[in-house]
Design a protein around this motif. Structure first.
Motif, short mmCIF file in Angstrom:
data_model
loop_
_atom_site.label_atom_id
_atom_site.label_comp_id
_atom_site.label_asym_id
_atom_site.label_seq_id
_atom_site.Cartn_x
_atom_site.Cartn_y
_atom_site.Cartn_z
N LEU A 1 1.37 14.82 -2.97
CA LEU A 1 2.16 13.67 -2.60
C LEU A 1 3.05 13.25 -3.68
O LEU A 1 4.30 13.12 -2.98
CB LEU A 1 1.20 12.66 -2.27
N TYR B 1 1.23 3.99 -3.12
CA TYR B 1 0.90 5.62 -2.78
C TYR B 1 2.06 6.38 -2.69
O TYR B 1 1.85 7.67 -2.72
CB TYR B 1 0.05 5.42 -1.40
N TYR C 1 -7.66 4.58 1.45
CA TYR C 1 -6.62 3.99 0.49
C TYR C 1 -6.66 2.28 1.08
O TYR C 1 -6.32 1.63 0.33
CB TYR C 1 -5.32 4.62 0.95
N LEU C 2 -6.97 2.02 2.35
CA LEU C 2 -6.88 0.90 2.75
C LEU C 2 -7.73 -0.29 2.28
O LEU C 2 -7.78 -1.49 2.20
CB LEU C 2 -6.96 0.73 4.36
N LEU D 1 0.82 -1.12 0.01
CA LEU D 1 -0.02 0.05 -0.05
C LEU D 1 0.82 1.30 -0.11
O LEU D 1 0.61 2.16 -0.75
CB LEU D 1 -0.90 -0.10 1.20
N ALA D 2 2.01 1.31 0.85
CA ALA D 2 2.72 2.46 0.99
C ALA D 2 3.60 2.58 -0.29
O ALA D 2 3.58 3.67 -0.69
CB ALA D 2 3.66 2.42 2.06
N ARG E 1 -4.61 16.45 -3.69
CA ARG E 1 -3.80 15.69 -2.45
C ARG E 1 -2.68 14.72 -3.22
O ARG E 1 -1.60 14.90 -2.71
CB ARG E 1 -4.69 14.94 -1.66
N GLU F 1 -13.30 11.82 4.71
CA GLU F 1 -12.44 12.60 5.50
C GLU F 1 -11.32 12.32 6.02
O GLU F 1 -10.34 12.63 6.63
CB GLU F 1 -13.09 13.58 6.47
N ASP F 2 -11.05 10.83 5.66
CA ASP F 2 -9.98 10.00 6.23
C ASP F 2 -9.44 9.34 4.85
O ASP F 2 -9.39 8.22 4.80
CB ASP F 2 -10.35 9.35 7.29
N PRO F 3 -8.40 10.10 4.30
CA PRO F 3 -8.04 9.56 2.87
C PRO F 3 -7.03 8.24 3.28
O PRO F 3 -7.13 7.12 2.31
CB PRO F 3 -6.81 10.49 2.60
N LEU F 4 -6.25 7.81 4.35
CA LEU F 4 -5.63 6.87 4.62
C LEU F 4 -6.63 5.68 4.77
O LEU F 4 -6.29 4.44 4.39
CB LEU F 4 -4.76 6.99 5.86
#
Lengths: 488, 96
Positions: A364, A313, A425-426, A309-310, A360, A419-422
């Motif tokens: 990044l 992204y 993404y999960l 995932l990291a 965003r 409101e919680d991008p992470l």
């Protein structure tokens, strides 16, 4: 029968069209009626093209009457994700930036589908520039899940998935950079196939992350996925990353036989974070394949999975930050012209033309590529990409396919993760490694959790879509989930 | 790894993305959180691992340089936000 024509699969409709029992015009009219009836509840489309569809249906009927050049897609109504360029029909990418952009050319997949006899009913809604996992990042408003309209259909191919699930088209095209075909297919209870990187031309696909993007079919069943892939696959001189690899006859390979097939179930995909109903449905599906004669190893392992995932992204936004540099308000698209200077105009164009998630990711990616951070982020991620690829390569020496859940949860509520991008993404945690390694994978319906569809992911070797399709087909035929439809 | 306000503004300038004051606050918080998550990669020893930029074993795909049809300029210019004759119109790059 006339009233229910829209419920047909591609192969069922092709059979009726070939025998002249229905015309493409009748079929198209039935699908357009259905579309009008459900679109108000779903918002699956950005642009509707009913006149074009009826004209294409008329041409298809002439072709069918002559009996020449008829393919399984001739005269079949389809929807196209709005990230794929269509000559003369606006292509927005779900963005204000391209709200009025009308492409001067067709993507290669559209050229091929037109040659096969495309009837296009419209362009489907999507997360802006294909960035998102819920469909909520569209400038044109969120798409709703046909199974529960308070829930998301998944993304980024949100409209394509919802339209197929709701019978508002017989098949659709989507695009998949980190799961954007498979995850919405799973959440909407349809079939979605991401081909091997390089199998399908990206020419005319608006670029998000060029080393990861692939176009693929979103269909009501596995047979249809094989038919649509057949039409769009193959080398294209206009895309230097499309692979000069022979395309087999996919439909001919669809036999319900998995005897002796070696299946690996990577344990990293069945552990913590997988919702119980999802785990149960996927486990039952794999046991079903074992009963049919497949050899299942439940203890397969891809140890680098938690790092995918990291890795993704960093890589995907880095590529996106370069690809999206072209939106400067000069050549096409939204343009702010009131500023004091050229630079101010460009910055305002991008401020007002892009939505929050796109900005965003541009930020990044720009950060990851910037001086002083390149080695720690981008280069590191590319090395981890090698580790992830190697683990898949070594797994495929022991197994013919790997089976996993598509998404750790069924469809979540609208607004739940906005409101919680992470957290958002999960939801791609099980689809992303496949893009990183460039592999083919399909999502096939494998049951329900909390009344919502669950998808089984079948991952295959590079360019071995045939085996992926065969496993999905064998399971689909044995399980029969397709008969359960959303309440629309 | 928290990033500060100046870094957010620096990145925005590199990317040529205008930000509202609210955006600056929100991105500072969200990007810090995401960059922090990326630290997980530092657990892996990749000192002996070559980077992958591309999954296919393709290199330098070449073709003969044969002239072909191009898109007609009028069709290409049809999407121009501002044009003058057969040109895209843009504000002066260099200020007086």
């Amino acid at each position: 029968m006339g009233d229910d024509l829209f419920r047909l699969t591609v192969h069922e409709a092709a059979h009726l069209l070939a025998r002249r029992e229905v015309s493409s015009r009748e079929l198209t009219a039935a699908v357009l009626d259905r579309l009008q009836g459900v679109e108000g509840q779903l918002n699956a489309f950005v642009t509707l093209t009913p006149e074009l569809a009826l004209e294409q249906a008329r041409q298809a009927d002439e072709r069918l009457a002559r009996g020449e050049d008829v393919t399984p897609l001739t005269g079949i109504p389809a929807a196209i994700k709005d990230v794929i360029c269509t000559l003369g029909v606006r292509t927005t990418c779900g963005s204000r930036m391209l709200e009025n952009f009308v492409p001067p050319y067709d993507a290669t997949v559209i050229v091929r589908l037109k040659r096969a006899g495309l009837v296009m009913v419209g362009k489907t809604n999507m997360d802006e520039f294909a960035m998102g996992s819920s469909g909520e990042n569209s400038y044109f408003g969120p798409t709703r899940n046909p199974w529960d309209r308070e829930r998301v259909p998944g993304g980024s191919s949100s409209g394509s998935a919802a339209a197929v699930a709701a019978d508002a088209c017989l098949y659709a095209l989507g695009s998949d950079t980190g799961g954007s075909i498979r995850q919405p297919a799973a959440l909407c209870g349809i079939v979605g196939l991401k081909p091997t990187y390089g199998r399908v031309s990206r020419y005319g696909l608006v670029a998000f992350a060029s080393s990861l993007d692939q176009i693929g079919p979103m269909t009501k069943d596995v047979t249809d996925a094989a038919l649509v892939l057949q039409a769009i696959a193959g080398h294209d001189p206009n895309d230097s990353t499309s692979a000069p690899v022979e395309v087999p006859d996919y439909a001919a390979g669809l036999v319900p036989d998995v005897k002796g097939l070696r299946i690996g179930v990577p344990r990293e995909y069945m552990g913590e974070g997988v919702e119980e109903g999802v785990r149960q449905a996927v486990t039952d599906a794999i046991e079903r394949l074992a009963e049919m004669g497949a050899e299942v190893d439940w203890e397969a392992s891809l140890p680098s999975t938690p790092y995918a995932l990291a890795c993704y992204y960093i890589i995907a936004p880095s590529e996106a930050s370069a690809n999206l540099a072209r939106y400067d308000g000069v050549k096409y698209g939204y343009s702010y012209t009131e500023g004091a200077s050229m630079w101010e105009n460009m910055e305002r164009t991008r401020q007002f033309g892009f939505g929050a998630e796109v900005k965003r990711r541009i930020m990044l990616g720009t950060y990851a590529l910037s001086a002083g951070y390149y080695d720690a982020y981008y280069l590191k991620a590319q090395k981890v990409r090698t580790l992830i690829r190697r683990e898949f390569e070594s797994a495929f020496q022991r197994y013919d396919v790997l089976l996993t859940p598509v998404s750790p949860t069924p469809a979540f509520r609208l607004g739940e993760k906005l409101e919680d991008p992470l957290q958002m993404y999960l939801s791609d945690v099980f689809t992303i490694p496949v893009n990183i390694a460039g592999l083919p994978a399909i999502s096939v319906p494998c049951g329900f959790s909390q009344g919502l569809p669950v998808g089984l992911q079948v991952i295959g070797r590079p360019f071995d879509e045939a085996t992926v399709l065969r496993v999905a087909y064998a399971y689909e035929q044995a399980a029969g989930w397709r008969h359960r439809r959303p309440p629309l | 790894m928290p990033i500060d306000r100046d870094e957010v503004l620096h990145i925005a300038r590199l990317a040529r993305v205008g930000l509202s004051e609210e955006d600056v606050h929100r991105f500072q918080e969200q990007l810090s959180q995401i960059l922090d998550y990326f630290q997980v990669l530092q657990e892996l020893d990749t000192s002996e691992v070559p980077p992958t930029s591309h999954v296919l074993p393709l290199q330098n795909v070449m073709r003969d340089d044969e002239p072909g049809a191009s898109l007609p300029s009028q069709e290409v210019l049809a999407n121009a936000p501002q044009r003058e004759g057969d040109f895209f119109k843009v504000r002066a790059v260099f200020e007086e």
